[in-house]
Design an enzyme around this catalytic site. Structure first.
Site, PDB file in Angstrom:
ATOM      1  N   ALA A 137       0.739  -1.176   0.119  1.00 47.77           N
ATOM      2  CA  ALA A 137       0.000   0.015   0.053  1.00 47.77           C
ATOM      3  C   ALA A 137       1.045   1.206  -0.052  1.00 47.77           C
ATOM      4  O   ALA A 137       2.046   1.275   0.550  1.00 47.77           O
ATOM      5  CB  ALA A 137      -0.767  -0.129   1.086  1.00 47.77           C
ATOM      6  N   SER A 138       0.259   2.362  -0.591  1.00 45.11           N
ATOM      7  CA  SER A 138       1.375   3.484  -0.732  1.00 45.11           C
ATOM      8  C   SER A 138       1.645   4.190   0.606  1.00 45.11           C
ATOM      9  O   SER A 138       2.947   4.619   0.731  1.00 45.11           O
ATOM     10  CB  SER A 138       0.534   4.500  -1.826  1.00 45.11           C
ATOM     11  OG  SER A 138       0.563   3.939  -2.920  1.00 45.11           O
ATOM     12  N   THR A 139       0.463   4.163   1.638  1.00 43.85           N
ATOM     13  CA  THR A 139       0.923   5.183   2.629  1.00 43.85           C
ATOM     14  C   THR A 139       0.695   4.332   3.899  1.00 43.85           C
ATOM     15  O   THR A 139      -0.025   3.457   3.790  1.00 43.85           O
ATOM     16  CB  THR A 139       0.380   6.393   2.582  1.00 43.85           C
ATOM     17  OG1 THR A 139      -1.108   6.147   3.017  1.00 43.85           O
ATOM     18  CG2 THR A 139       0.354   7.165   1.418  1.00 43.85           C
TER      19      THR A 139
END
Length: 212
Positions: free
Chosen positions: A9-11
């Site tokens: 996931a990105s963040t």
């Protein structure tokens, strides 16, 4: 069959484990199970991701790299995607994406027809290339829309920037006051040196003048 599942996931606000159960169900439907999970919160637009690199270092020829979709593996520009693709091929991993049925052949016993196996592999690779390009294009489109939205909000006087992480800033100040260097502080807190330096500069600007 060794299956190494990569979840990203990105963040830190997003749940990288979100697809774990989905992927476990997916492989069970193919009569297999996931051997190891590699989970991290990191941008798909950079290659140097610790868990991805750990997966590549631990994997061996003939094993499977399982992903939910190609954009979980890569939102890389073309040259960097080619570098990652070459790493995967050098290790000898077979890539399976749960949203790309053409890649499922790697989960099945090898066909007795080598020409058919060759053609399926070539078609799967073609689709992977297309989806990697699409993932990068989507990433660039999102960035463009985000910049437009920020600029529109700024012109309207509504954009105030990202809210500071006050807890992190407090920890930084404690370590800096304890004579830790910027780099040492960044390493201990898992943030970038530039973040520590920005907090350091801001604290100096906000410090009250000395009493004369």
């Amino acid at each position: 069959m060794i299956i190494r599942a990569y979840l990203r996931a990105s963040t830190s606000e997003q749940d990288a484990n979100r697809a774990r159960e989905q992927l476990k169900l997916f492989v069970s439907e193919h009569g297999a199970r996931i051997t190891t999970f590699y989970v991290e919160n990191a941008s798909g637009a950079v290659l140097e991701r610790p868990e991805l690199q750990r997966l590549l270092s631990e994997a061996q020829e003939g094993e499977i790299l399982l992903i939910e979709s190609v954009d979980r593996l890569s939102r890389l520009p073309m040259a960097t995607w080619e570098k990652l693709r070459n790493q995967i091929q050098t290790v000898g991993l077979q890539l399976v994406a749960a949203d790309m049925p053409i890649t499922y052949a790697a989960l099945k016993p090898s066909t007795s027809d080598p020409m058919q196996a060759w053609m399926l592999k070539a078609i799967a690779q073609m689709f992977l290339e297309f989806m990697a390009a699409f993932a990068r294009k989507d990433y660039e489109r999102r960035r463009h829309v985000q910049r437009q939205g920020i600029e529109t909000a700024r012109m309207a006087g509504l954009y105030k920037g990202r809210a500071p992480d006050l807890e992190l800033h407090s920890k930084i100040m404690v370590l800096l006051s304890g004579k830790f260097s910027v780099r040492q502080t960044a390493a201990l807190l898992g943030c970038s040196p530039s973040t520590v330096q920005a907090v350091k500069v801001k604290s100096r600007l906000l410090a009250p003048p000395p009493v004369e």
